[in-house]
Write a protein that holds these residues in place. Structure first.
Motif, mmCIF file in Angstrom:
data_model
loop_
_atom_site.group_PDB
_atom_site.id
_atom_site.type_symbol
_atom_site.label_atom_id
_atom_site.label_comp_id
_atom_site.label_asym_id
_atom_site.label_seq_id
_atom_site.Cartn_x
_atom_site.Cartn_y
_atom_site.Cartn_z
ATOM 1 N N GLN A 65 0.851 -1.188 0.000
ATOM 2 C CA GLN A 65 0.000 0.000 0.000
ATOM 3 C C GLN A 65 0.883 1.234 0.000
ATOM 4 O O GLN A 65 1.717 1.424 0.890
ATOM 5 N N THR A 70 -3.231 3.838 -2.729
ATOM 6 C CA THR A 70 -3.354 2.818 -3.771
ATOM 7 C C THR A 70 -2.632 1.556 -3.326
ATOM 8 O O THR A 70 -1.707 1.605 -2.511
ATOM 9 N N ARG A 72 -0.883 -2.249 -4.696
ATOM 10 C CA ARG A 72 -0.365 -3.036 -5.799
ATOM 11 C C ARG A 72 -0.103 -4.438 -5.266
ATOM 12 O O ARG A 72 0.523 -4.593 -4.219
ATOM 13 N N PRO A 86 -7.083 1.001 -6.888
ATOM 14 C CA PRO A 86 -7.099 2.436 -6.590
ATOM 15 C C PRO A 86 -7.534 2.716 -5.156
ATOM 16 O O PRO A 86 -8.207 1.891 -4.527
ATOM 17 N N SER A 87 -7.167 3.868 -4.655
ATOM 18 C CA SER A 87 -7.518 4.219 -3.271
ATOM 19 C C SER A 87 -9.023 4.369 -3.092
ATOM 20 O O SER A 87 -9.529 4.178 -1.996
ATOM 21 N N ASP A 89 -11.304 2.446 -4.510
ATOM 22 C CA ASP A 89 -11.848 1.206 -5.067
ATOM 23 C C ASP A 89 -13.242 0.915 -4.526
ATOM 24 O O ASP A 89 -13.477 0.937 -3.322
#
Length: 136
Positions: A65, A70, A72, A86-87, A89
């Motif tokens: 994070q 965001t 990954r 995405p933050s 989401d």
């Protein structure tokens, strides 16, 4: 009619399938995507969550994070880039690394985004629309 596409990480420990990929896909040149992929840009595909399924290796998935919220995801064994979250989401879509697919897909990238962060050694010459940040 949708087609079933399968993908896997470099070591094959994580496998997934997706049966409908949305046609909108851009090459992202942001610093985090470049570092995550170790390349000039990343290209993620997008599917509705009901069209994406992990088949094996979920225990190998690790999440990083970033400070901006965001996330990954990557393989703990081989380091393959798996997903971008995405933050903001909503859980409606899954953004996954297109390079993991074992098959060709009928779609092509349609834009370059966050190009104000692009690698100085890479020149965009393909004629696709270019956005200094996200799409307008």
């Amino acid at each position: 009619m949708s087609k079933l596409y399968q993908g896997q990480c470099l070591c094959g420990g994580i496998k997934f399938e997706v049966d409908e990929i949305r046609p909108r896909m851009a090459h992202c040149h942001c610093t985090m995507c470049r570092k995550f992929h170790g390349a000039a840009f990343s290209t993620f595909g997008e599917a509705k969550v009901e069209h994406f399924r992990w088949l094996s290796g979920m225990a190998l998935i690790r999440t990083f994070q970033a400070k901006n919220g965001t996330k990954r995801q990557f393989c703990d064994t081989c380091g393959s880039s798996l997903r971008f979250i995405p933050s903001n989401d909503t859980g409606e879509y899954v953004e996954f690394s297109l390079s993991l697919l074992d098959d060709d897909i009928p779609h092509r990238s349609d834009a370059h985004i966050y190009t104000k962060f692009r690698a100085s050694w890479y020149e965009i010459t393909d004629g696709l629309p270019v956005f200094s940040e996200g799409r307008k």
